[in-house]
Design an enzyme around this catalytic site. Structure first.
Site, PDB file in Angstrom:
ATOM      1  N   LYS A 108       0.834  -1.200   0.000  1.00  0.00           N
ATOM      2  CA  LYS A 108       0.000   0.000   0.000  1.00  0.00           C
ATOM      3  C   LYS A 108       0.869   1.251   0.000  1.00  0.00           C
ATOM      4  O   LYS A 108       1.397   1.652   1.039  1.00  0.00           O
ATOM      5  CB  LYS A 108      -0.932  -0.011   1.216  1.00  0.00           C
ATOM      6  CG  LYS A 108      -1.895  -1.197   1.218  1.00  0.00           C
ATOM      7  CD  LYS A 108      -2.714  -1.264   2.494  1.00  0.00           C
ATOM      8  CE  LYS A 108      -3.680  -2.445   2.467  1.00  0.00           C
ATOM      9  NZ  LYS A 108      -4.456  -2.560   3.723  1.00  0.00           N
ATOM     10  N   GLY A 139      -7.665  -4.173   1.994  1.00  0.00           N
ATOM     11  CA  GLY A 139      -8.828  -4.025   2.853  1.00  0.00           C
ATOM     12  C   GLY A 139      -8.427  -3.817   4.295  1.00  0.00           C
ATOM     13  O   GLY A 139      -7.240  -3.757   4.626  1.00  0.00           O
ATOM     14  N   SER A 141      -7.261  -4.647   7.498  1.00  0.00           N
ATOM     15  CA  SER A 141      -6.634  -5.874   8.011  1.00  0.00           C
ATOM     16  C   SER A 141      -5.294  -5.583   8.664  1.00  0.00           C
ATOM     17  O   SER A 141      -4.480  -4.844   8.119  1.00  0.00           O
ATOM     18  CB  SER A 141      -6.425  -6.864   6.860  1.00  0.00           C
ATOM     19  OG  SER A 141      -5.735  -6.238   5.785  1.00  0.00           O
ATOM     20  N   LYS A 194      -4.758   6.178   2.942  1.00  0.00           N
ATOM     21  CA  LYS A 194      -5.248   6.078   4.319  1.00  0.00           C
ATOM     22  C   LYS A 194      -4.094   6.063   5.305  1.00  0.00           C
ATOM     23  O   LYS A 194      -4.255   6.432   6.477  1.00  0.00           O
ATOM     24  CB  LYS A 194      -6.147   4.855   4.491  1.00  0.00           C
ATOM     25  CG  LYS A 194      -5.526   3.518   4.074  1.00  0.00           C
ATOM     26  CD  LYS A 194      -4.762   2.824   5.168  1.00  0.00           C
ATOM     27  CE  LYS A 194      -4.081   1.575   4.646  1.00  0.00           C
ATOM     28  NZ  LYS A 194      -3.321   0.856   5.664  1.00  0.00           N
ATOM     29  N   ASP A 247     -10.588   0.310   5.322  1.00  0.00           N
ATOM     30  CA  ASP A 247      -9.151   0.330   5.590  1.00  0.00           C
ATOM     31  C   ASP A 247      -8.767   1.558   6.411  1.00  0.00           C
ATOM     32  O   ASP A 247      -7.887   1.499   7.285  1.00  0.00           O
ATOM     33  CB  ASP A 247      -8.384   0.309   4.266  1.00  0.00           C
ATOM     34  CG  ASP A 247      -7.030  -0.372   4.377  1.00  0.00           C
ATOM     35  OD1 ASP A 247      -6.619  -0.715   5.501  1.00  0.00           O
ATOM     36  OD2 ASP A 247      -6.385  -0.576   3.334  1.00  0.00           O
ATOM     37  N   SER A 257      -1.481  -0.539  14.133  1.00  0.00           N
ATOM     38  CA  SER A 257      -1.123   0.248  12.952  1.00  0.00           C
ATOM     39  C   SER A 257       0.226   0.937  13.141  1.00  0.00           C
ATOM     40  O   SER A 257       0.404   1.765  14.039  1.00  0.00           O
ATOM     41  CB  SER A 257      -2.208   1.300  12.677  1.00  0.00           C
ATOM     42  OG  SER A 257      -1.751   2.263  11.751  1.00  0.00           O
ATOM     43  N   VAL A 282       8.958  -0.554   8.283  1.00  0.00           N
ATOM     44  CA  VAL A 282       8.563   0.475   7.322  1.00  0.00           C
ATOM     45  C   VAL A 282       7.271   1.163   7.765  1.00  0.00           C
ATOM     46  O   VAL A 282       6.311   0.508   8.179  1.00  0.00           O
ATOM     47  CB  VAL A 282       8.376  -0.146   5.927  1.00  0.00           C
ATOM     48  CG1 VAL A 282       7.807   0.878   4.951  1.00  0.00           C
ATOM     49  CG2 VAL A 282       9.708  -0.688   5.416  1.00  0.00           C
TER      50      VAL A 282
END
Length: 338
Positions: A108, A139, A141, A194, A247, A257, A282
């Protein structure tokens, strides 16, 4: 279901979590990694303690240092690597692929130098004759929860829905529900941008602001994501789904996160270099913020939250001052025209 071999490029948390799902589904996942320590640990101890502590992997999950060994006979190749390594890994994969294969990527981000989405980078580096199809699996997750077999939903997006359905069939089970969609651009824009807003959510929490502030940031952040997405060809409805608002919610509200955690440290006064060193993994939102900063200006897209986060990251803007400037902007009507 007939057992299929699936190669997974990347021995991080997401690649390992997806390998666990495939093993649960009686397939044959082979992870390609570049560190002896991690590859040996997966094969010998059936763990990946650096990325997924306390998770015991099925014995069917194998790992190798050889790209050729990983992809040999694979029906699907899943690319699960950080975006800054995408181009170099795809060059290697292009050399190694011997026949057309379904490619899936789960990365992403946006390439800062080019503003290319990851599927565009893949298409540049891997010959069309070697790509049977290119699917984006994305999505709301966290790999940690997937590895714990907690209920999770994802979306397999591809212009060729029959290829998306093959990916859907390989990964779907009682713990992981997979939908399909044909909006690749929307899935990638939602998944990448996002992470910027999640940095902002973490900053807000680090500053000690409450739920009101975070809800506003997420809602108006979604408006910015949709603006840019529609400008580059996305279906606006995609951003109301799993790869959009879904997401965004999970990335802005969870301690799992990386982007939220990094933002939280920034909000508490740490500088970016300190934060990235402490994270040890990262933080895609940092790289994406740099890319989108220039991209939005080029397209003349109004993205004030994104610009404020960029200023905090790269221009040493004080976070509280950035919030004050956002709150003091000229009054507007809340209405988008797509």
């Amino acid at each position: 279901m007939t057992q299929k071999k699936v190669a997974i490029l990347g021995a991080g948390s997401w690649g390992t979590g997806l390998a666990l799902v495939l093993a649960d589904n009686n397939h044959k996942p082979v992870i390609w990694g570049n560190l002896d320590k991690i590859v040996n640990e997966i094969n010998e101890s059936h763990t990946n303690s650096h990325y997924l502590p306390d998770i015991i992997l099925p014995t069917e999950v194998k790992a190798t240092l050889s790209l050729d060994e990983a992809i040999d006979g694979a029906e699907i190749v899943v690319i699960a690597i950080p975006t800054n390594a995408m181009r170099i890994v795809c060059k290697q994969l292009n050399e190694a692929l011997k026949e057309p294969t379904i490619l899936v990527h789960v990365s992403k981000g946006i390439e800062p130098e080019t503003n290319l989405r990851m599927s565009e980078v893949i298409e540049e580096e891997i010959d069309a004759a070697k790509r049977k199809a290119l699917v984006v699996l994305s999505g709301p997750s966290h790999a940690e929860e997937v590895a714990l077999r907690h209920p999770t939903t994802l979306c397999a997006s591809c212009k060729d829905l029959s290829a998306a359905e093959i990916v859907q069939d390989r990964f779907i089970n009682n713990n992981l529900r997979i939908y399909t969609n044909d909006d690749v651009i929307g899935a990638e824009i939602g998944g990448a941008l996002k992470n910027i807003i999640a940095l902002g959510a973490g900053i807000s929490d680090g500053l000690g602001y409450g739920d009101n502030a975070k809800a506003a940031l997420m809602t108006r952040g979604m408006a910015e994501i949709t603006r840019l997405g529609v400008a580059v060809g996305s279906n606006p409805q995609t951003f109301y789904g799993l790869t959009g608002i879904g997401d965004l919610i999970v990335t802005c509200t969870s301690v799992h996160s990386r982007n939220w955690r990094a933002g939280n440290m920034l909000g508490k006064g740490e500088n970016l270099d300190e934060v990235l060193e402490k994270m040890g993994m990262v933080v895609e939102g940092v790289r994406t913020a740099k890319a989108v900063h220039g991209w939005a200006k080029k397209l003349d897209i109004d993205m004030p939250i994104t610009e404020s986060i960029y200023a905090i990251l790269f221009e040493n803007k004080d976070a509280r001052e950035a919030v004050d400037l956002l709150m003091g902007r000229e009054k507007k009507i809340e209405k988008e025209s797509f």
